[in-house]
Motif scaffolding. Structure first.
Motif, PDB file in Angstrom:
ATOM      1  N   THR A  23      46.184  31.689  43.895  1.00  0.00           N
ATOM      2  CA  THR A  23      45.710  32.544  42.794  1.00  0.00           C
ATOM      3  C   THR A  23      44.610  33.478  43.293  1.00  0.00           C
ATOM      4  O   THR A  23      44.604  34.678  42.969  1.00  0.00           O
ATOM      5  CB  THR A  23      45.189  31.667  41.632  1.00  0.00           C
ATOM      6  OG1 THR A  23      46.245  30.804  41.216  1.00  0.00           O
ATOM      7  CG2 THR A  23      44.723  32.503  40.459  1.00  0.00           C
ATOM      8  N   ILE A  24      43.719  32.957  44.100  1.00  0.00           N
ATOM      9  CA  ILE A  24      42.621  33.794  44.620  1.00  0.00           C
ATOM     10  C   ILE A  24      43.183  34.918  45.507  1.00  0.00           C
ATOM     11  O   ILE A  24      42.758  36.067  45.427  1.00  0.00           O
ATOM     12  CB  ILE A  24      41.587  32.923  45.376  1.00  0.00           C
ATOM     13  CG1 ILE A  24      40.841  32.050  44.354  1.00  0.00           C
ATOM     14  CG2 ILE A  24      40.612  33.777  46.170  1.00  0.00           C
ATOM     15  CD1 ILE A  24      39.913  31.010  44.945  1.00  0.00           C
TER      16      ILE A  24
ATOM     17  N   TYR B 237      35.996  33.177  39.879  1.00  0.00           N
ATOM     18  CA  TYR B 237      37.171  33.989  39.506  1.00  0.00           C
ATOM     19  C   TYR B 237      37.524  33.732  38.039  1.00  0.00           C
ATOM     20  O   TYR B 237      37.871  32.607  37.668  1.00  0.00           O
ATOM     21  CB  TYR B 237      38.361  33.639  40.396  1.00  0.00           C
ATOM     22  CG  TYR B 237      38.133  34.024  41.839  1.00  0.00           C
ATOM     23  CD1 TYR B 237      38.401  35.318  42.285  1.00  0.00           C
ATOM     24  CD2 TYR B 237      37.626  33.100  42.753  1.00  0.00           C
ATOM     25  CE1 TYR B 237      38.168  35.675  43.605  1.00  0.00           C
ATOM     26  CE2 TYR B 237      37.389  33.449  44.072  1.00  0.00           C
ATOM     27  CZ  TYR B 237      37.668  34.740  44.495  1.00  0.00           C
ATOM     28  OH  TYR B 237      37.442  35.096  45.788  1.00  0.00           O
TER      29      TYR B 237
ATOM     30  N   LEU C 179      38.728  27.660  39.636  1.00  0.00           N
ATOM     31  CA  LEU C 179      38.643  29.119  39.802  1.00  0.00           C
ATOM     32  C   LEU C 179      37.314  29.629  39.248  1.00  0.00           C
ATOM     33  O   LEU C 179      36.638  30.439  39.887  1.00  0.00           O
ATOM     34  CB  LEU C 179      39.817  29.808  39.081  1.00  0.00           C
ATOM     35  CG  LEU C 179      41.164  29.729  39.805  1.00  0.00           C
ATOM     36  CD1 LEU C 179      42.302  30.101  38.861  1.00  0.00           C
ATOM     37  CD2 LEU C 179      41.175  30.652  41.031  1.00  0.00           C
TER      38      LEU C 179
ATOM     39  N   VAL D 220      45.064  27.118  43.392  1.00  0.00           N
ATOM     40  CA  VAL D 220      43.815  27.882  43.289  1.00  0.00           C
ATOM     41  C   VAL D 220      43.749  28.899  44.425  1.00  0.00           C
ATOM     42  O   VAL D 220      43.443  30.081  44.221  1.00  0.00           O
ATOM     43  CB  VAL D 220      42.593  26.926  43.327  1.00  0.00           C
ATOM     44  CG1 VAL D 220      41.301  27.682  43.611  1.00  0.00           C
ATOM     45  CG2 VAL D 220      42.493  26.155  42.014  1.00  0.00           C
TER      46      VAL D 220
END
Ligand code: SF4
Length: 686
Positions: free
Chosen positions: A60-61, A96, A91, A57
């Motif tokens: 990915t952010i 997100y 997310l 996570v």
């Protein structure tokens, strides 16, 4: 005389050609739309363990915050596919909603789970159903058709799940992982790559499922470009329409080589209007890929409402195999000889022997000898500057006519050396009118439609002059297409003089320059155009180079920060990436992903440190044994993670040492190189 080697993009004038993107179907991926007239989307892939929800996570952010519009996550088995739900939910909880893509190899079951959770699944037609055994089998037509039926049976359930859940799909072919069946019929070819994807696409269409994106990746930009062009032709011919294309050069490596390879492969296609989304695969943290993607895409900021007058879509997209433009040789330029590199030293205030160090020549005062690197420039362009010292043996000099005449006349230089080593550069009119020319080699600049003008009126007096090498350049924003158009015009007149590509940059950062040079010079070299390369910078870019000498926001540290060194190094890297001149070791390293079993970045750096002097040797460094051996394509040697702390070494596609402890694996690799005659001692150790 018009000054050469100056690029002034702010003063571009009329544009003879207009840019046109290939029209593709529109595909919806969650809240993102790609294809059609939508902007070219940028994406990347995580490198964390997919079972580590928090790390995935967070990475990915970081990618999203860097600008990724899609993020891919590996799902090697059912449990990782299931865990995509936890990753997606976390997310979303943090706000997100960028679409996620599950990366699938070998495991239809994982794909069928992931397709119910994330917005897109990527399947590799080379290994979705087939297991690769590197076997060659001769299939009869009936047996081949039976194999396709077997694929249909296994693939159709996924298509139906995607259709039901509104999930998009990428059919992502990789050159290195074609199935044994495709290899048996088509070989290791761009056509095999195309057919591999088309088999799956036909099944999807038969189910009336169209949320499909396709890719044709290879670590060799030449193969990759040819495969995409063929795929476009094939889709248009068979369906009368094209699906969106995801562009990427796989296993491109790290640093400047990774950027250059990616820029050449992706940029060549974008120049032709091909490409709806891109990923730059670097052996670096995934968020560092995004600025490079953005540097590529910003060159083509075309939307339906604001068309930019860039290159015509067709480019030379008809070329689906490599053939070099036929030229005669003038001295060491053209014919069957490798392209030469010309280093532009004209922006220095004076040239001393130590300046040649930046372009591959190191003078040792004590021995009064020059050491010449594998990446030593063949010519230097000094403009109006004189040279007042004897030159290294292989180096030659290009000067403006007045400076050249002074050199020839200068008593300090042996007449013979002046004739053999110093040559003039004229503009086209200047050459026709010149009272004095070199008897053996004259460089003549030819503008490629910078001012919208037609072909030089002097061309017939220059064409096929056996002493002339043409230096072509364009200040047109659409330089690649302008230069292609000029070359086409020359070919139509049967002009066979060698051509030097002059490409200048007015960008700022090292990243931007690498992308610019990779695209503008690489696109032509990939199509066999160019017997030499001269890279330069505008005066402003040159003056600011030290200040903006950064890759992905970090100091660009490979070598001194001198612009001349950077340009020379880049020229050789472009020739290497286009496989037109090999001067160094080639690394094929995967970007790593959740399957990676060791620190790939650190290991790549370690291997590079001990093997960088092995000119022409191709070494693959791959994160996992599942995909690595298939994906490493045409590497000579492979270093592949086979378990925690374990490495398996390959010679071509054959295992030679299994499960070597990682602490001694680099030493074992060196031993393997030695056993196969691929090792030489580094300079100073011999
Ligand atoms: S070869 Fe590298 S990027 Fe590809 S699946 Fe294996 S670890 Fe991941």
């Amino acid at each position: 005389m018009r000054a050469p080697f100056i690029f002034a993009p702010m003063q571009q004038s009329s544009q003879p050609l207009s840019y046109q993107r290939l029209h593709t179907r529109t595909v919806r991926i969650g809240n993102l739309t790609i294809g059609g007239d939508h902007p070219i989307r940028v994406q990347t892939m995580t490198t964390t363990d997919t079972m580590d929800t928090r790390a995935t996570v967070e990475q990915t952010i970081r990618c999203i915050e860097a600008g990724a519009e899609l993020v891919r996550i590996t799902a090697p088995s059912k449990k990782e596919a299931e865990n995509l739900r936890a990753i997606r939910d976390e997310l979303h909880r943090r706000g997100y909603t960028v679409p996620l893509v599950a990366d699938i190899h070998f495991t239809p079951n994982a794909a069928e789970i992931a397709a119910r959770i994330v917005e897109k699944v990527r399947v590799n037609p080379g290994n979705y159903v087939d297991k690769k055994k590197f076997e060659t089998i001769d299939y009869t037509d009936a047996e081949y058709a039976a194999e396709i039926d077997r694929i249909r049976e296994r693939f159709t359930p996924l298509v139906r799940i995607c259709k039901e859940h509104g999930t998009a799909m990428r059919i992502g072919t990789n050159h290195g992982s074609l199935s044994d069946r495709i290899m048996s019929r088509y070989g290791d070819t761009p056509m095999g790559m195309v057919e591999s994807a088309m088999e799956f696409l036909r099944i999807a269409r038969a189910e009336d499922y169209h949320q499909v994106v396709l890719s044709m990746k290879s670590s060799n930009p030449q193969v990759m470009v040819q495969a995409y062009r063929l795929l476009v032709q094939q889709m248009e011919q068979e369906f009368g329409e094209c699906y969106p294309l995801h562009l990427g050069v796989t296993e491109a490596g790290d640093g400047e080589d990774g950027r250059i390879k990616s820029a050449i492969g992706i940029g060549t296609l974008l120049e032709e209007g091909i490409g709806d989304t891109i990923r730059v695969s670097l052996t670096e943290d995934p968020e560092l890929e995004i600025p490079v993607c953005k540097d590529l895409v910003k060159r083509y900021a075309v939307t339906a409402s604001s068309p930019l007058p860039l290159g015509k879509g067709s480019g030379d997209g008809s070329r689906t195999s490599y053939s070099r433009r036929s030229t005669f040789a003038v001295s060491n330029i053209g014919g069957a000889q490798v392209p030469v590199v010309i280093a532009d030293l004209s922006k220095l205030t004076a040239i001393a022997p130590s300046d040649l160090q930046h372009v591959g020549y190191t003078y040792n005062e004590a021995t009064d000898k020059w050491a010449i690197a594998d990446t030593a420039a063949d010519y230097i362009f000094t403009g109006h500057l004189p040279l007042i010292f004897p030159l290294p043996g292989t180096l030659k000099v290009i000067q403006y006519p007045a400076a050249w005449q002074e050199t020839v006349a200068r008593a300090a230089i042996e007449a013979q050396e002046a004739i053999e080593k110093y040559f003039p550069i004229f503009d086209d009119a200047g050459y026709v009118e010149a009272g004095s020319r070199s008897p053996s080699l004259n460089f003549v600049m030819l503008d490629a439609y910078s001012d919208g003008a037609a072909l030089s009126p002097h061309i017939d007096r220059i064409a096929n002059d056996p002493s002339v090498v043409l230096c072509i350049s364009s200040t047109n924003r659409n330089a690649v297409q302008s230069m292609r158009t000029l070359v086409d015009a020359l070919t139509a007149r049967s002009v066979r003089n060698p051509i030097i590509l002059i490409t200048d940059s007015n960008w700022q950062t090292a990243d931007e320059h690498l992308v610019h040079f990779g695209v503008e010079a690489g696109a032509l070299l990939l199509d066999g155009i160019g017997d030499g390369l001269c890279l330069g910078m505008s005066s402003q870019a040159y003056a600011q180079f030290d200040q903006y000498n950064t890759l992905s926001g970090r100091r660009y540290t490979t070598g001194s920060d001198r612009a001349e060194r950077f340009l020379n190094h880049t020229a050789f890297s472009i020739l290497q990436a286009t496989r037109t001149r090999i001067s160094k070791t080639e690394y094929i390293s995967c970007p790593s992903c959740g399957r990676t079993l060791f620190d790939l970045q650190e290991t790549t750096a370690k291997i590079r440190a001990v093997t960088h002097h092995l000119k022409g040797v191709k070494i693959a460094i791959m994160g996992c044994i599942v995909n690595g051996p298939g994906e490493m394509a045409d590497a000579d040697f492979g270093y592949v993670g086979s378990g925690p702390g374990k490495i398996t070494l390959y010679r071509n596609k054959d295992v030679v040492k299994r499960n070597v402890p990682s602490e001694v694996a680099v030493e074992e690799l060196i031993q393997l190189l030695k056993e196969n005659g691929a090792w030489v001692e580094p300079l100073g150790k011999a």
